[in-house]
Each structure stands twice: as structure tokens, then as C-alpha cells.
Enzyme design. Structure first.
Site, PDB file in Angstrom:
ATOM      1  N   CYS A 207      -1.945   9.225   2.788  1.00 44.22           N
ATOM      2  CA  CYS A 207      -1.578   8.811   1.466  1.00 44.22           C
ATOM      3  C   CYS A 207      -2.667   9.142   0.516  1.00 44.22           C
ATOM      4  O   CYS A 207      -2.352   8.965  -0.876  1.00 44.22           O
ATOM      5  CB  CYS A 207      -1.585   7.483   1.441  1.00 44.22           C
ATOM      6  SG  CYS A 207      -2.824   6.341   2.226  1.00 44.22           S
TER       7      CYS A 207
ATOM      8  N   GLU B 236       0.853  -1.239  -0.006  1.00 48.30           N
ATOM      9  CA  GLU B 236      -0.023   0.023  -0.042  1.00 48.30           C
ATOM     10  C   GLU B 236       0.878   1.249  -0.088  1.00 48.30           C
ATOM     11  O   GLU B 236       1.515   1.497   1.185  1.00 48.30           O
ATOM     12  CB  GLU B 236      -0.855  -0.024   1.227  1.00 48.30           C
ATOM     13  CG  GLU B 236      -1.927  -1.095   1.271  1.00 48.30           C
ATOM     14  CD  GLU B 236      -3.032  -1.048   0.129  1.00 48.30           C
ATOM     15  OE1 GLU B 236      -3.127  -0.018  -0.373  1.00 48.30           O
ATOM     16  OE2 GLU B 236      -3.637  -2.013  -0.142  1.00 48.30           O
TER      17      GLU B 236
END
Length: 455
Positions: A242, A209
Site C-alpha cells: 500500500c 487503512e
């Protein structure tokens, strides 16, 4: 204990079969909920020390997200674990076929510093639901959160099945050298490559990720509403998220009004001086602070720009006149700087995004269905959201993950269970009547004719 010995202990415990029954999995998930409820103050205190998060933001963006994931897993666990029947072709009858989810074994979860609680415990929900043991490696940059996890996790979860390992790069390197059954990493692209290379030595599957420059395209609709939603998604956690919008693409006609609306949204959220706001966070450390301050030269500051190194404070900053070739646009900003770039129209924005590495998220603000459809169809990103930013992560049933440079694999909800499971196919055929004799050689004319009809 060495990393090798730790993994050996976990594998030995896994092979006893203790973690496989639904009762054990459910008990661990319930204990995780108990930890999040009973020790919420300790967890939010740690997040405040590490990132300057208010208790409310820490609860919304970290504790509540993990709670929702855990609740969702408990609600659906029995169905996820149920074998799924698969139809068998007539030529292979009588027989049965099904798929059976099986735990992978012992998994390694390496968390980042920006959401140091959520991004360690949310993957753990999937690992436990799937019946695995897990080694957790929180980020050493979020020291307070790492410490509280190391203290609390053994008090609530099965100590033989879940271990928190603290330390720096040397500890992570030792862990990555071991033959785990799965590695789940959240963080930056540079370290993601290191993780994947280490995993390849043992052919260990991975979920990465990562991140990237997630765009927000504004080509219609209510500009003030768009500004509030972009500012909320961007400046939460001091923009160290993110999936935060990394830059805005809008038309020359809309850019001035949008910049003004963003400035107003910042004042609405954090006051005229965000440095004094109890709801605005801080940069994780001086290294990242210095990196971000250098990027301020990449455009003209519309609002914000003030900073103080001793507090690791950078004001929410809107920039215009940004050169696409500037350093500001060459790396993920991961901080409270928001560039506005101008494009002719939606098609131009889609081309701009497509010429760059695939982002983790892409956002479109428009009230026209044809815009929403075109953006969803033509933009390749880990995920797409219309008229909102960041909050898509709060939907437990919606898979979350990247594509290309923004990551590989996904999790959340059912996808978390599947990520940490091996979907084992099973085929079972009785021997009382050997119908397979039709397929045994030698093949005469009659056999050939029958086989062509059956297969």
C-alpha cells in the site's frame, strides 16, 4: 456459530474483566511472540503459497514487523496504562483530575491479502495491549495464510478473547452488521466505503487503512542510490504494497539516467530474468494479473513488461512517456509497473501531487535541506519519507495511517494502544468543604467579583 452469537460471547467474556489487568495483556503479547517464533516456518510457508514470497522476504516484511510491534508494546505497556494527571484550575480546588485509558470492548480486525499476516496481527498487538477482545477476519484471497492463522491463533492466545473467522464476502458482511465496539479495516477504498457505511449503522468508530497513488519525487542527490531504494520499496512483494511508490516524478534532465539506474537496480536485485529469482513474488490471483496487464499500454516500456498468466508473473517494469490522464495514472497500480513522469522542478511536482487525492505516503529524493523542508511542509499525505521508500513502517514508534482518501486513523506503537482505548477523563472533588458554594446562585456583587478573578 453466527456472527451475532460470536460477538455476544466475546462481549460477555470482556465484561467479566479478565482482559483488563496488565498481567493478562502481557501474557497475550508474550504468547503472540511465542507463536511467531515457534511457528515461523508454518507462517512463511503459507505466505510463499499465497504470494510467492521467499522465506527471507516473508520474515522481513511480515513476521519481523509484528515481532517488533509486540516487543515495543511489552516494553512500554506499563507506562501506556498509567493514568495521566491533569491540572485543576484554582477555582475548582480542592480536586483531582486524570485520564485513564480503558479498553473499548470487542473489536473487529479485517485484514487484506497483500500482507495477510502482518496486517492482521499488527493491529491485534494494539487491541491486546489495550485490553480488548478481538475477532480477526483474514482475507479469503490469501487462503493459506488465513488457514494457518485459524489453526495457530487458538493454540497460543486466549480462545475466549481472540477468534479467527474465515470466509468470503458473505462472512465479512455478517460481521459488519454486528455492533462491534471498534472496526479496524485494511484494504481498498471501495470496500473501505462499505465498511464505514456499515459501521455508521451502529455509530461504531473505525480505522480505515487504505492506499492511493504514493509518489516518489526525485530532484537531486545520488540517482543510483535513489533508484536502488525506489526499486526495493516498489518491487518488494511484487509491488503489492500500500505504501509502495506508485509513480515517479522527476525532471526531463534526470529522467533518462534514472530510468537506466532503475533498470540496473532491478537486475541487481532479481537477475536478468526475475521469473527465475527466488526473491521475486507473484501476483495474488488472475483477476489482478489481468488488470495489471491491461495497464501496460499506458506508457512506453523501458525495461520489463514480460508476463505469464499461468504463474501470475509480471516482470518488474519501468515505463516512460506516460499520459497523466491514462488509466495507469487514474487508479492505484498495486503491481510491478512503475511509471516515470516529467515535471519542471520540485514546485511543479508538489502542484502535481496536490491536484490529486491525498496519498498514503509521499517520498522525496534530494540532498538539499530546502527541498526536504518544502516537501514536508507542502505535501499532504499519510506520511512523508526522505530518501527512502516503504521502510518507515518498520519504526514501531512512528504512527502509520492515511489522510482523506488514503484512510482515517492510525496505529503502530503508542498510537495502536490509543486507537484501541478510550481515554476516560476522571474528575474527583471531596465534599468535606463545599468550595462550590461560591458558584451557586444567587449572585451578588461580591460573588461576581470573586468569580471573575478565579475563573
Amino acid at each position: 456459530m453466527s456472527a451475532a452469537d460470536l460477538l455476544a460471547d466475546h462481549k460477555q467474556y470482556f465484561h467479566t474483566g479478565v482482559t483488563r489487568p496488565a498481567e493478562w495483556r502481557r501474557r497475550q503479547l508474550q504468547s503472540l511472540l511465542q507463536l511467531l517464533t515457534e511457528r515461523e516456518d508454518a507462517l512463511t510457508d503459507a505466505l510463499e503459497k499465497d504470494l510467492g514470497k521467499s522465506r527471507t522476504e516473508a520474515f522481513i516484511s511480515e513476521v519481523a514487523v509484528v515481532r517488533a510491534e509486540t516487543d515495543y508494546a511489552l516494553k512500554h505497556l506499563d507506562r501506556w496504562m498509567t493514568p495521566a494527571k491533569v491540572s485543576v484550575p484554582l477555582g475548582l480546588q480542592p480536586a483531582k483530575a486524570w485520564t485513564q485509558p480503558r479498553p473499548l470492548g470487542t473489536v473487529l480486525i479485517i485484514g487484506p491479502w497483500n500482507y495477510p499476516l502482518q496486517l492482521v496481527l499488527a493491529p491485534l498487538v494494539g487491541a491486546l495491549a489495550a485490553g480488548n477482545t478481538a475477532v480477526l477476519k483474514p482475507s479469503e484471497l490469501a487462503l493459506a495464510t488465513s488457514s494457518v492463522l485459524a489453526e495457530l491463533v487458538p493454540q497460543y492466545l486466549d480462545r475466549s478473547a481472540v477468534t479467527v473467522v474465515e470466509g468470503g464476502v458473505d462472512v465479512s458482511t455478517d460481521l459488519l452488521a454486528q455492533p462491534f465496539d471498534y472496526i479496524f479495516y485494511t484494504g481498498g477504498e471501495r470496500v473501505g466505503k462499505i465498511v464505514m457505511k456499515a459501521a455508521s449503522e451502529h455509530l461504531t468508530p473505525v480505522t480505515l487503512e487504505l492506499g492511493g497513488k504514493s509518489p516518489a519525487v526525485v530532484v537531486g542527490g545520488d540517482l543510483k542510490a535513489a533508484a536502488r531504494r525506489i526499486a526495493y520499496g516498489k518491487f518488494m512483494n511484487a509491488a503489492q504494497t500500500c505504501v509502495a511508490p506508485d509513480y515517479i516524478l522527476t525532471t526531463p534532465a534526470a529522467a533518462p539516467a534514472l530510468a537506466l539506474a532503475l533498470s540496473e537496480a532491478v537486475r541487481e536485485f532479481y537477475g536478468s530474468d526475475p521469473q527465475t529469482s527466488g526473491d521475486y513474488g507473484r501476483i495474488i490471483n488472475e483477476h489482478h494479473f489481468d488488470r495489471l496487464v491491461k495497464l501496460l499500454d499506458g506508457g512506453t516500456v523501458v525495461t520489463g513488461g514480460r508476463h505469464e498468466r499461468s504463474e501470475r508473473y509480471i516482470e518488474p517494469t519501468i515505463l516512460r512517456d506516460v499520459d497523466p490522464a491514462s488509466p495507469l495514472m487514474q487508479e492505484e497500480i498495486f503491481g510491478p509497473l512503475l511509471p516515470i513522469l516529467e515535471v519542471e522542478d520540485l514546485d511543479d511536482a508538489i502542484r502535481f501531487i496536490g491536484e490529486r487525492p491525498h496519498p498514503l505516503a509521499a517520498y522525496l529524493f534530494s540532498d538539499r535541506d530546502e527541498h526536504l523542508d518544502a516537501f514536508t511542509e507542502q505535501v499532504k499525505a499519510g506520511g512523508i519519507a526522505h530518501n527512502v521508500c516503504t521502510i518507515q513502517l518498520a519504526v514501531p514508534g512512528l504512527p502509520f495511517g492515511g489522510v482523506g482518501a488514503s484512510g482515517t486513523g492510525s496505529y503502530h506503537g503508542r498510537q495502536s494502544f490509543d486507537t484501541f482505548s478510550h481515554l476516560q477523563p476522571v474528575f474527583s472533588k471531596p465534599t468535606a468543604v463545599d468550595t462550590l458554594r461560591l458558584a451557586y446562585p444567587p449572585f451578588g456583587a461580591l460573588k461576581r467579583k470573586l468569580l471573575r478573578r478565579l475563573l
